[in-house]
Each structure stands twice: as C-alpha cells, then as structure tokens.
Design a protein around this motif. Structure first.
Motif, mmCIF file in Angstrom:
data_model
loop_
_atom_site.group_PDB
_atom_site.id
_atom_site.type_symbol
_atom_site.label_atom_id
_atom_site.label_comp_id
_atom_site.label_asym_id
_atom_site.label_seq_id
_atom_site.Cartn_x
_atom_site.Cartn_y
_atom_site.Cartn_z
ATOM 1 N N PRO A 155 48.431 7.878 56.702
ATOM 2 C CA PRO A 155 47.875 8.854 57.651
ATOM 3 C C PRO A 155 46.744 8.257 58.485
ATOM 4 N N ARG A 156 46.629 8.790 59.704
ATOM 5 C CA ARG A 156 45.548 8.411 60.626
ATOM 6 C C ARG A 156 45.529 6.907 60.878
ATOM 7 N N THR A 157 46.692 6.312 61.060
ATOM 8 C CA THR A 157 46.778 4.880 61.321
ATOM 9 C C THR A 157 47.538 4.638 62.621
ATOM 10 N N GLN A 158 47.448 3.402 63.085
ATOM 11 C CA GLN A 158 48.193 3.002 64.273
ATOM 12 C C GLN A 158 49.692 3.186 64.056
ATOM 13 N N SER A 159 50.156 2.881 62.855
ATOM 14 C CA SER A 159 51.591 2.978 62.563
ATOM 15 C C SER A 159 52.078 4.418 62.558
ATOM 16 N N SER A 160 51.308 5.337 61.976
ATOM 17 C CA SER A 160 51.731 6.742 61.964
ATOM 18 C C SER A 160 51.742 7.311 63.380
ATOM 19 N N ALA A 161 50.774 6.886 64.209
ATOM 20 C CA ALA A 161 50.752 7.336 65.600
ATOM 21 C C ALA A 161 51.971 6.801 66.349
ATOM 22 N N GLU A 162 52.285 5.529 66.115
ATOM 23 C CA GLU A 162 53.428 4.909 66.792
ATOM 24 C C GLU A 162 54.740 5.569 66.359
ATOM 25 N N ALA A 163 54.865 5.882 65.068
ATOM 26 C CA ALA A 163 56.087 6.518 64.560
ATOM 27 C C ALA A 163 56.313 7.873 65.225
ATOM 28 N N ASN A 164 55.262 8.654 65.370
ATOM 29 C CA ASN A 164 55.401 9.974 66.000
ATOM 30 C C ASN A 164 55.683 9.857 67.493
ATOM 31 N N TYR A 165 55.157 8.820 68.128
ATOM 32 C CA TYR A 165 55.450 8.624 69.546
ATOM 33 C C TYR A 165 56.945 8.388 69.750
ATOM 34 N N TYR A 166 57.526 7.506 68.945
ATOM 35 C CA TYR A 166 58.953 7.214 69.113
ATOM 36 C C TYR A 166 59.828 8.383 68.664
ATOM 37 N N LEU A 167 59.320 9.199 67.763
ATOM 38 C CA LEU A 167 60.045 10.424 67.411
ATOM 39 C C LEU A 167 60.066 11.370 68.614
ATOM 40 N N GLY A 168 58.939 11.478 69.309
ATOM 41 C CA GLY A 168 58.887 12.286 70.528
ATOM 42 C C GLY A 168 59.845 11.766 71.584
ATOM 43 N N GLU A 169 59.969 10.428 71.695
ATOM 44 C CA GLU A 169 60.912 9.838 72.636
ATOM 45 C C GLU A 169 62.354 10.262 72.303
ATOM 46 N N TYR A 170 62.669 10.264 71.001
ATOM 47 C CA TYR A 170 64.023 10.675 70.594
ATOM 48 C C TYR A 170 64.285 12.131 70.964
ATOM 49 N N TYR A 171 63.333 13.004 70.643
ATOM 50 C CA TYR A 171 63.534 14.437 70.910
ATOM 51 C C TYR A 171 63.671 14.708 72.410
ATOM 52 N N PHE A 172 62.917 13.983 73.229
ATOM 53 C CA PHE A 172 62.957 14.254 74.666
ATOM 54 C C PHE A 172 64.198 13.659 75.324
ATOM 55 N N TYR A 173 64.432 12.365 75.110
ATOM 56 C CA TYR A 173 65.483 11.675 75.857
ATOM 57 C C TYR A 173 66.875 11.885 75.272
ATOM 58 N N GLN A 174 66.976 12.005 73.932
ATOM 59 C CA GLN A 174 68.293 12.104 73.320
ATOM 60 C C GLN A 174 68.634 13.521 72.874
ATOM 61 N N ALA A 175 67.748 14.156 72.137
ATOM 62 C CA ALA A 175 68.042 15.499 71.624
ATOM 63 C C ALA A 175 67.811 16.568 72.682
ATOM 64 N N GLY A 176 66.942 16.300 73.657
ATOM 65 C CA GLY A 176 66.650 17.296 74.695
ATOM 66 C C GLY A 176 65.901 18.497 74.167
ATOM 67 N N ASP A 177 65.191 18.326 73.048
ATOM 68 C CA ASP A 177 64.420 19.417 72.444
ATOM 69 C C ASP A 177 62.969 19.281 72.908
ATOM 70 N N LEU A 178 62.619 20.019 73.961
ATOM 71 C CA LEU A 178 61.283 19.866 74.553
ATOM 72 C C LEU A 178 60.178 20.314 73.614
ATOM 73 N N ILE A 213 64.224 10.608 60.948
ATOM 74 C CA ILE A 213 63.157 11.616 61.027
ATOM 75 C C ILE A 213 62.399 11.691 59.713
ATOM 76 N N ALA A 214 63.153 11.596 58.581
ATOM 77 C CA ALA A 214 62.511 11.623 57.259
ATOM 78 C C ALA A 214 61.606 10.407 57.071
ATOM 79 N N GLU A 215 62.019 9.256 57.589
ATOM 80 C CA GLU A 215 61.207 8.042 57.493
ATOM 81 C C GLU A 215 59.895 8.205 58.264
ATOM 82 N N VAL A 216 59.968 8.813 59.442
ATOM 83 C CA VAL A 216 58.743 9.067 60.223
ATOM 84 C C VAL A 216 57.807 9.983 59.450
ATOM 85 N N ALA A 217 58.353 11.025 58.830
ATOM 86 C CA ALA A 217 57.533 11.952 58.049
ATOM 87 C C ALA A 217 56.864 11.235 56.879
#
Length: 749
Positions: A291-314, A280-284
């Motif tokens: 900022p405002r790059t394809q990579s930062s967008a991709e990092a946040n997308y996969y962070l959202g995947e972790y929170y939804f599928y694994q952590a269950g934090d909607l 999570i710290a690496e994504v931050a």
C-alpha cells in the motif's frame, strides 16, 4: 616523573583507539544500512534509517572534538552520504559535502563528493548547477578515475530531463574513452533504458539481452535487465516470451521494491492475455500487499487504462484513476491519472442538453469533450466524432423548424377559417352581451380548440365547410353566443401563432449561428486534429475544399487556408476586419471631414459586432451633444450606448452627462476636471483606465459666480496632446498612436 610517562602513553593510545573505534562503528552502521534492500516504495526501510542515524551520530562525535584528527574527512564524508541516503535531509547533506570540498582538498573523497553534491543539487531542483558541477569536474585531469562515474551520472540526469540525444552523447563518450572502467557495463544498461524511454523497444531489448548474458555484470543489475527484457517483450506484443521471462525473474528476485514492480507487469500481462479476472485480482493484491507505494499507484493506473480503453466502463475507470494519487501522490502517473479522472467525470455526467434551450452549454460540452479525447486519452478519432456531433446538432434544429412551419401553416388556416365564419355572423349588441353574461358555460368549440395541441388545431376547426356551419346552427341557436365563442377561439389561436412565430425566429437565429460560426469552427477544429495525425493532409484538404465552397468568406476558412500554407493563423472575421478599418477611417475624418465621418459611422451603428456598434454610437452621440449641439439627435445614439454593461468606459462616460432621458450638461466642467485628475494619476499616460466619477461640486465651488466658473474652465489644459487621452481610444487594428477623435480642443458646451 618518569613513572608517569608510560601511563601518559597508555592514555594517548587508548584515546586514539577510542577515536578509531568510533569511526569504525560509524562505518559499520553505514555499510549495514547500505546492504539493506529498499522497501516497496523505493525508500530505505525503518531499520536502515535507524542505522544511518547512528552512523551520523558517531561521525558527529568525532567532528565535535576540538581536534578531530586525520580521520575528520572520513567522518565528514560518511555523515554526508548517510544524510543523503537517509532521505529528507538534502540541504544538510549539501552543507557537509561542500564542507568536505572546501576544507579537505587533499582528501581521497574530494572527487566523489563532487558527484554526490551534483545529485543533491538535482534533488533540491537546482538542475543547472548540478550539471555545471559535473561538466567542470570531467575537465579536471587529476580526477580521471572518477570521470566515468561522472559521465554516467550526467547521462542519467539528461534521461530524467528527456534530453535523450545529450544522454546518448555522454554515454558514447564513456564507452569510447573508458572501456576498462566498471561504469562501462553500466553504460550499456543506461543505453537500453534510454532506448526504452524513447519507445524504441527493439533496440532496448537488444541492449538488455547483452547485459543479461555478460558474466561480468553484477547479479542485481542482471535482474533489473531481465525486468526490462520482459517489459520490452510486452510492449512488442510478445506476451508469451514476456510471461516466461517474468516468471523466472519473480523466482530469483528478493528485493521488495523490485518484486512489486514485476508484479505490476504480471497483472498487465494477465489482462492483455485475456485473463481479466486474475489480472484485476492481482492489482487488488498489489494494492493490499504494497500500500501507498509507487507500484500500487502504477497498478491502479493500468487498471484504469483497461476499464477505459477496453471495457468501456467509465465509472470503474474513474475510480481506478482516482486511486493513483491516493496510493502515491508523488508518482509520475498521479497528475496524468487525475486529469483523466476529471475528464471522465465530465464525459459521463453529461446532462441531456437541448440545443434550442442550452445551445452555448452544448457547444462548450462538445468542444471540451473533444479536447479531453485528444489531449488526455490520445483518441483523435473520438475528438473528430465530437466535432461531428456538434455539426449534426443543426439537423435537430432544422427538423424542429420544419415541424413548426407546418404547425404555423395549420394555425394560420384555422385562423382564416374562423375569421371568415365570424364575418358571416351578426355583430353582438349590448342586449346580447347582457344575455350572454347570464348563460351557463358549456363545453364549446373554443374549449376543444384550447385543449387540443398545435398540430390538431386545424383538424378540429374545419369550419369553412357548409356541413360544419349547419351543425353549428343546429347546436347553437343564438348567433351572438356563437360569435363570442368563435372570437375567443380566434384570440387563443392568434396567441399560439404569435408564440410559434417567435419560436421560429429564435430557431432561425440558431441556424444562422450554426452557419456563421459553429459549423466553420467545428470543421476547422477537425482540421487541427488531422494536422496532428500522420497522413492527415488529405482530410485537411477535403475539409478546406468544403469550407471554401460553403463558407468562403468565413474567418475559419481563411485560418485553415493559412494553416495549409504554413502561414501564421489569424482568427478574425473578414467582415469584422473590414468594419474595423471603416471605423478607423471615420475617426480619421473627425477634424477635417466631419460630414464624411457621420456618413461612415451611421453605416456602423447597427453592426453585428458589439464593440464596433458601441464605438460608432458613442462617437455619434458625442458629436451631436458637444460639437453639433443637437441633443435631440444625440439621444438615440447615447441610449444605445447605455444598453451595454455599465463596466465599459464608454457607458461610464456617457452616464456622467446623460441618464437615458435627460442631459446634465451643467456638470460638463466638472466632468472634464475629473478626467484631468484621473489622467494625472496614471503611471502611463497612454494607458486606458476607468474614469472615476468626481463630478460632485463642493460647497465652496458652488458659490462661484458664472464668469468665475467660465474663467476656471478656460484654464484647463485642452491642448491636443496625444499623451492626454481623456476618453477611450479605439482598439481596432492600426489605431495605436492616432489622435483621439473624441477630443474637442477649447470647446465648452
């Protein structure tokens, strides 16, 4: 004069040198811009854009001269390429490449300009034209040296369009026909990428490992191959090998856009290996550093995947998904992330929906939630669970009904007991009423009954026993007062009983809807989900067997039967279809067997299907009004028509001659005229449109004598032409093209 000749020669040489020097500077600026690495967003840096701009200006100087000379095509090609790589100048680049192709057919850049032109067309979303340019180009034998590059570009286009088979065709053609070209090695890289996009990670890994070991491959391409090696190892679940490959890559890579891309994989690996906090710290840090790059967008997308599928934090998942579009709106993940964020917002903000009070909202919630789980999150099990929860809601209603039946039973017993006791007491005289009006109000048995809830009424009113009667006689000496208070209690109980009986009827309607519609729909929806799951046929068959046993005549059972038989699915209730056919049959009797029409339509006037009920009542009302001339018989049918929404054509027409109480048959002539005018304005005679109310009689018309009006009415074209549909046509299956049963030829009311 001779002494000026050397001076003129010197001037000519100097001007030639100036022209050559200008072109040299243009090339220098262009090469310098090309050598600069792209930024973290995959775009040219500001310094590169400045150098592209300088190169364009230098080329413009050469091309603006009256006679640009033999190097005009060089300047034109450099200008066009600089415009292309600079970005946001696709149309200008297109014009320059086309000018080079059209005006300099012998230029050494002529063939290369075709490949660039195809890329530009692709950029301005003219994909077919881009492919056409290259497919024609590879047929030109004079440009054989550039055919490998054109084939590689075609393969890349097809991969972008997810046409992997066609991409493989172009790559195999390149590898087979041009093994000595420099694009031959790049073709293997594209092969590996093609396998990766198809999620064939094992084959993709093998291709990229070949490239990484080949000494003839440029270092930049090898670094990209190593990134894909680490990515394939990640998807294959070999996290340890992926981590080793990635760590070495991060030491050797120096291009900002590639470093940011590799760090996104690093964050995913940390989370996958259980080091969640560091991930999570690496994504931050990626979001902060790039900022405002394809990579930062991709990092946040996969962070959202972790929170939804694994952590269950909607909540955190929705925040991360929402950041994707904010970071880089053009990311290919932006639209997906936005849909997921919207779905989570819907799922987590569910109010507690009571099936008794908000049944339709509850149905909509579970059906929509199931679609979100299936389509947005690829969780078929969760979708099936949502449908099952909708089915289980019936148990809540059943439990409430059972409890309510007990309450009603207790209330009825209490009412019977009080009624028996009241009959044993003398009737209240006028003198007793006068005395009771001056007596003080005291807490009574009736008050306690009102205060108690429905479940304890019977317990507090066991008045049929002798001991209770004796107590009342001891406490209340005056029989009149006793009777009055018992009557008040009886009235209260009867009102409560009536409310509970009404509620019971409403619960019965809900349960009936569950049996008739909701449960069959949910079971059919579950079958549709199983159809998309490999090996789900057995579950589909089990659902069909259940539906065949419990809901054999339901439209969803028939639809599932067709699905299993791989036939077209028709969602129509068999009973509804049967009634539509009856309605169609009745309309066919209109002219030849009107009595038979009346019999059939009277069977349909109370149909549970609103449209059939509306049409049957309207036709009967019309028949009794204008054909049988029995307005008394017509009233109940027309009154039912007027209960429907006023925007229906049947209601609109009925309102022109019947207001719910009284008929306005004196306006019938104008009514027909309005239909004729409305029909003449239609572009398509057979289409249905709303009948305009033009029945207001002008002053000149009102002074006509009765005979004159009758003559005018007779001149109206009342021929039985199916193209002139003055009244709404039935919309049931198989009715198109039939004669209008509402039409009455040459009839006057």
């Amino acid at each position: 004069m001779k002494r000026y000749i050397p001076l003129l020669m010197i001037l000519l040489i100097l001007s030639g040198c100036m022209e050559t020097n200008t072109l040299y500077n243009a090339r220098k600026y262009y090469k310098s811009a090309q050598s600069r690495p792209l930024n973290a967003n995959g775009r040219p840096t500001n310094q590169a854009v400045e150098e592209y701009t300088k190169a364009i200006k230098k080329c413009g100087i050469i091309l603006s001269r009256p006679n640009p000379g033999k190097e005009a095509d060089d300047a034109l090609f450099i200008m066009a390429c600089a415009l292309y790589y600079k970005g946001n100048s696709a149309f200008q680049a297109k014009d320059q490449f086309e000018a080079l192709i059209n005006n300099f057919p012998d230029s050494p850049y002529w063939g290369e300009a075709h490949i660039y032109l195809a890329k530009v067309y692709r950029e301005i979303n003219q994909k077919e034209q881009a492919n056409k340019i290259l497919e024609e180009f590879i047929l030109d034998p004079s440009q054989k040296k550039l055919h490998p590059r054109a084939l590689l570009t075609l393969a890349e286009f097809e991969i972008e369009d997810k046409n992997y088979i066609k991409a493989q065709y172009w790559l195999e053609k390149l590898i087979t026909n041009y093994p000595k070209s420099k694009e031959y090695r790049e073709a293997f890289f594209t092969f590996g990428k093609n396998y990766f996009i198809q999620k064939d990670y094992a084959k993709s890994l093998r291709e990229f490992e070949k490239i990484a070991r080949d000494p003839r491959i440029p270092q930049s391409l090898k670094l990209e191959a190593r990134y894909y090696i680490a990515l394939n190892q990640f998807y294959l679940g070999d996290y340890e090998a992926s981590w080793k490959t990635l760590q070495k890559l991060l030491k050797d890579e120096n291009r900002p856009d590639k470093i940011a891309q590799a760090r996104v994989l690093k964050a995913r690996l940390l989370i996958a290996q259980g080091d969640t906090e560091q991930g999570i710290a690496e994504v931050a840090d990626i979001t902060k550093s790039y900022p405002r790059t394809q990579s930062s967008a991709e990092a946040n997308y996969y962070l959202g995947e972790y929170y939804f599928y694994q952590a269950g934090d909607l909540t955190k998942a929705m925040t991360a998904y929402s950041k994707v579009r904010t970071e880089f709106p053009n990311s290919e993940l932006a639209t997906i992330a936005q849909k997921k964020a919207s779905a989570i917002d819907f799922l987590k903000n569910k109010d507690k929906l009571d099936p008794e009070q908000k049944l339709q909202e509850l149905i909509d919630y579970y059906m929509t939630a199931a679609e979100y789980y299936l389509n947005q999150f690829a969780l078929p099990d969760s979708a099936i669970l949502m449908y099952q929860k909708l089915i289980d809601t019936r148990d809540i209603i059943t439990t409430r009904k059972d409890s309510l039946l007990n309450v009603i039973s207790y209330q009825q017993s209490a009412i019977d007991s009080i009624s028996v006791l009241i009959e044993t007491l003398p009737a209240i005289s006028e003198e007793d009423n006068l005395n009771l009006s001056f007596s003080q109000a005291e807490p009574t048995l009736g008050d306690s009954l009102i205060a108690s809830d429905s479940l304890t009424i019977a317990e507090n009113t066991n008045l049929s026993t002798d001991s209770d009667s004796l107590k009342i006689e001891e406490e209340i000496v005056n029989p009149a007062e006793q009777r009055k208070k018992l009557e008040q209690s009886l009235t209260t109980l009867q009102a409560e009983l009536k409310n509970n009986q009404d509620r019971l009827a409403a619960l019965d309607e809900i349960l009936d809807r569950f049996e008739r519609e909701i449960i069959p729909l949910a079971l059919f929806s579950q079958a549709c989900v199983y159809q998309k799951i490999p090996g789900g046929y057995e579950q589909m068959q089990a659902l069909y067997n259940r539906m065949q046993e419990e809901y054999p005549a339901n439209k969803y059972t028939r639809a599932l039967e067709n699905m299993l038989a791989e036939k077209p699915i028709r969602l129509i209730d068999p009973r509804e279809e049967e009634q539509y056919l009856l309605l169609d049959k009745a309309f066919g009797y209109a002219e030849t067997y009107p009595d038979s029409m009346l019999i059939v339509l009277n069977e349909l006037v109370n149909s549970e299907y609103p449209e059939i009920k509306l049409k049957a009542n309207f036709r009967l009302g019309w028949y009794y009004t204008f054909e049988a001339r029995d307005t008394t018989a017509a009233k109940p049918y027309l009154a039912k028509v007027l209960e429907y929404d006023s925007d229906t054509e049947y209601t609109t027409i009925t309102a022109k001659f019947f207001d719910g109480k009284n008929f306005q048959l004196n306006r019938f002539d104008q009514l027909l005229l309005s239909f004729t005018e409305s029909d003449s304005l239609r572009e398509e005679p057979s289409s249905e449109s709303e009948v305009q109310d033009t029945t207001i009689v002008p002053e000149e018309e009102s002074i006509l004598s009765v005979p004159e009006k009758q003559e005018e009415t007779e001149t109206i074209n009342m021929s039985n032409n199916p193209e002139n549909n003055f009244f709404p046509q039935p919309e049931s299956p198989g009715e198109q093209g039939k004669k209008n049963p509402f039409f009455i030829p040459n009839e006057k009311p």
